[in-house]
Scaffold this active site. Structure first.
Site, PDB file in Angstrom:
ATOM      1  N   ASP A 166      -0.483   1.153  -3.170  1.00  0.00           N
ATOM      2  CA  ASP A 166       0.761   0.818  -3.868  1.00  0.00           C
ATOM      3  C   ASP A 166       0.953  -0.689  -4.018  1.00  0.00           C
ATOM      4  O   ASP A 166       0.708  -1.472  -3.101  1.00  0.00           O
ATOM      5  CB  ASP A 166       1.963   1.362  -3.096  1.00  0.00           C
ATOM      6  CG  ASP A 166       2.027   2.882  -3.121  1.00  0.00           C
ATOM      7  OD1 ASP A 166       1.194   3.514  -3.790  1.00  0.00           O
ATOM      8  OD2 ASP A 166       2.918   3.439  -2.452  1.00  0.00           O
ATOM      9  N   ASP A 183       1.204  12.781  -6.463  1.00  0.00           N
ATOM     10  CA  ASP A 183       0.831  11.888  -5.369  1.00  0.00           C
ATOM     11  C   ASP A 183      -0.189  12.527  -4.424  1.00  0.00           C
ATOM     12  O   ASP A 183      -0.711  13.617  -4.682  1.00  0.00           O
ATOM     13  CB  ASP A 183       2.111  11.459  -4.636  1.00  0.00           C
ATOM     14  CG  ASP A 183       2.099   9.996  -4.228  1.00  0.00           C
ATOM     15  OD1 ASP A 183       1.016   9.443  -3.988  1.00  0.00           O
ATOM     16  OD2 ASP A 183       3.198   9.398  -4.128  1.00  0.00           O
TER      17      ASP A 183
END
Length: 458
Positions: free
Chosen positions: A178, A118
């Site tokens: 996201d 991430d």
């Protein structure tokens, strides 16, 4: 292809969940369709010890990570783990920035097969492609140095244009903020519209399905075999969209060659969800040997906008490895409608109306017309919940075993009928493909060169 803990469970995951889900992936027939990775997302660690090595949360993993990986390997599955190219993960656990070599060696020793990496708390090490390349390439080199094959899934949300440079760093890269379980509802937390996805300064989160699709329209060709644009994990089965919208979700992720990482609770899977995730005709597009993503040929606004205030229709098309052609008619309007695609539009890249392909006839196969029925899906689910698999002859007309067939390339080479959907007609030379498409739905078709029937000899 695989499954990840985050969309359905967030931080509420542990060894038991991973192992029970792994068994369900096998018993539901999903492993043999290609869903092979079981990925533990954020919130699994308990910091570092005095020597800097990652420690496991023993409340969630009382025996550690390695036994979980071993058990999944015994099922024929791979094990994935999560970390972050920053000081902390997005859940504020320790990140791997500055610890790349040490962490990669730790994961390899545990038997990790997949890393989701991430982009939170990156300490300002972003802002240009070179800076972000260097940060993510450090982990790539560390993973390669372990000698263990570990799929590298970059999750930097499209910052600094990873589709321009990540092909030599990772196996996939997130190209957007996201996903959220909604079809087209705008959200200020996902500030970039689909029209500026190629130059988004703040990727955000809570991005709708259509927001992500429209962002990728500018650069679907940047994905290549072994290195893919990642549109984020699947929301199918999590309850925020309708059945038609989930069919659209799966169809577009497959057509655009995004990784297919399930994000639902398989312990509560419904027949409708299983029949979407298990459609071999759509999976054959996703796993097509060419690795070539579809491209958008046209896009028009429509007046029926619904609650989101948005409505449009689109047509996507792309070539497949065996000379077939994929056509996707997307109805993002609020009403069902008749849609069409001319062969000139389908073969625009080859010359449009002048293309040789537009001058021939094509048989049309509907890739959703052979969708598994609810009765068959319910029988598969019932058996899986009891720890067994239904016999292969149950619903054989809907099912495909990629493991036994040598993958989708093997099945396509053998013309396995289940990989082609159902023939619904023929488009004449220079003709038009026509379809009725539900609101927020798709028509997804494989065009195959039409072979004229031989006349009987007198």
């Amino acid at each position: 292809m695989g499954w990840n803990t985050w969309n359905a469970f967030g931080c509420d995951s542990d060894a038991d969940l991973l192992l029970s889900t792994g068994n369900l992936i096998v018993d539901l027939g999903l492993r043999d369709l290609g869903y092979t990775y079981v990925v533990q997302d954020d919130c699994w660690s308990a910091g570092r010890n005095a020597s800097g090595h990652l420690q496991v949360d023993t409340q969630k993993f009382p025996d550690g990570i390695a036994p979980v990986a071993d058990a999944l390997h015994a099922l024929g599955l791979g094990f994935g783990i999560y970390s972050d190219a920053g000081a902390m993960t997005c859940g504020r656990y320790v990140g791997s920035l500055g610890y790349e070599t040490q962490d990669a060696q730790t994961w390899a020793s545990w038997g990790v097969d997949y890393l989701k990496y991430d982009n939170c708390f990156n300490e300002g090490q972003s802002g240009t492609p070179q800076i972000t390349f260097n940060r993510y390439n450090t982990m790539a080199a560390a993973l390669n140095a372990t000698g263990r094959p570990i799929l590298y899934s970059m999750c930097n949300w499209g910052e600094d244009f990873p589709w321009k440079w990540a092909q030599t760093v990772a196996n996939s890269w997130r190209m957007s903020g996201d996903i959220f379980d909604t079809f087209d509802m705008p959200d200020d937390r996902c500030p970039c519209s689909g029209d500026d996805g190629f130059n988004c300064a703040l990727p955000g989160w809570h991005c709708s399905l259509m927001n992500i699709v429209n962002k990728l329209a500018s650069f679907p060709d940047k994905g290549i075999p072994g290195a893919w644009n990642d549109m984020d994990m699947l929301e199918i089965g999590n309850g925020g969209m309708t059945d038609d919208e989930y069919v659209t979700h799966f169809s577009l992720w497959a057509a655009l060659k995004s990784p297919l990482i399930m994000g639902n609770d398989l312990r509560k899977i419904t027949p409708q969800t299983l029949s979407i995730l298990s459609n071999p005709a759509v999976l054959a597009v996703s796993q097509d040997p060419s690795g070539s993503a579809a491209a958008r040929r046209w896009r028009y606004a429509v007046a029926d906008t619904g609650a989101s205030g948005r409505g449009e229709i689109q047509m996507w098309a792309g070539g497949l490895a065996n000379g077939d052609m994929l056509v996707v008619l997307l109805n993002a309007g609020a009403k069902a409608r008749a849609m069409n695609a001319t062969l000139a539009d389908v073969f625009w890249d080859s010359g449009g109306a002048r293309a040789a392909q537009a001058a021939q006839a094509w048989d049309v196969y509907d890739l959703w017309a052979n969708r598994m029925d609810n009765e068959t899906a319910a029988a598969i689910i019932a058996a899986a919940m009891n720890g067994t698999m239904v016999p292969p002859e149950v619903g054989a007309q809907f099912r495909f075993n990629a493991t036994a067939a040598g993958g989708y390339a093997g099945g396509l080479a053998k013309n396995e009928s289940v990989l082609f959907g159902k023939k619904v007609g023929t488009v004449s030379p220079r003709g038009t493909l026509k379809a009725h498409v539900e609101a927020h739905g798709v028509g997804m078709f494989r065009l195959r060169p039409s072979v004229p029937k031989k006349r009987d000899e007198l």
